[in-house]
Design an enzyme around this catalytic site. Sequence first.
Site: not given
Ligand code: PXP
Length: 246
Positions: A14, A17, A25, A50, A52, A56-57, A77, A107-108, A158, A197, A219-220
């Site tokens: 993901n 970020h 910026r 994602h 949104r 925002r990203h 997403e 976040t979600t 998921e 997640h 992702g994060h």
């Molecule tokens: N899967 C889904 C459906 C999500 O919404 C997210 C967060 O955007 C992730 C996976 C990834 O989560 P993380 O960024 O915490 O790794």
Amino acid sequence: MTPLPPRKLRLGVNIDHVATIRNARGGDHPDPVRAAQIVAAVGGDGITAHLREDRRHIRDEDLRRIQEATNLPLNLEMAATEEMVAIALRHKPHAACIVPERREERTTEGGLDAAGQHNRLAPLVARLNDAGIRVSLFIAPEPRQIEAALRLGAPVVELHTGEYAHAEGEAVAYELKRLTDMAALATKNGIEPHAGHGLTYENVQPVAAIPQLAELNIGHYLIGEAIFVGLEASVRRMRDLMDAAR
Ligand code: PXP
């Protein structure tokens, strides 16, 4: 009979970020497209992004640019809204993962209530399915949500690993068992289970070891680590940990 080798667990990265930092910026650096290209070069299996409601990203134009820049499947997403369905139908990503979305959340935070929203979700899932987009529902690891996904005709769920990721002490084993049991229940019902997640180097392996899981979306943590070691190294290390757990 020789048993089949375990199916490889896919890693979807993901890249939201990277866009979060870019947007801080208002310019075009760092570019999430470049991140997608690095993920492809290092052997990631997919790109997750994602879009949104508040952008925002990831932004609308990023989707097209990501699709043009790599051959990796895109997992979009999205919230269950008319606007997002129209965007998905226009871009035709490989997969659309339907997530709950509240503007004020960081976040979600929770899973989609597929069980409680059947009538609202059914036509939307059908339209995505009809367009050949693989629908995934981001749900809590609960039997009633799997059953709802089955009724909705979603080929993928998921499983939300947020509760597992935040658990401490004895709760870790409890949350892991829920994920394990729901991955098995999904498979038994012909639904392909994914998970994601809050996954990190430290907590990914017990999840990666769940045999039915076909894909993890992370992702994060990977983007955060990339600040220190580079994206190639962070994706490579996650991939190695996942492979070692199988
Ligand atoms: N899967 C889904 C459906 C999500 O919404 C997210 C967060 O955007 C992730 C996976 C990834 O989560 P993380 O960024 O915490 O790794």
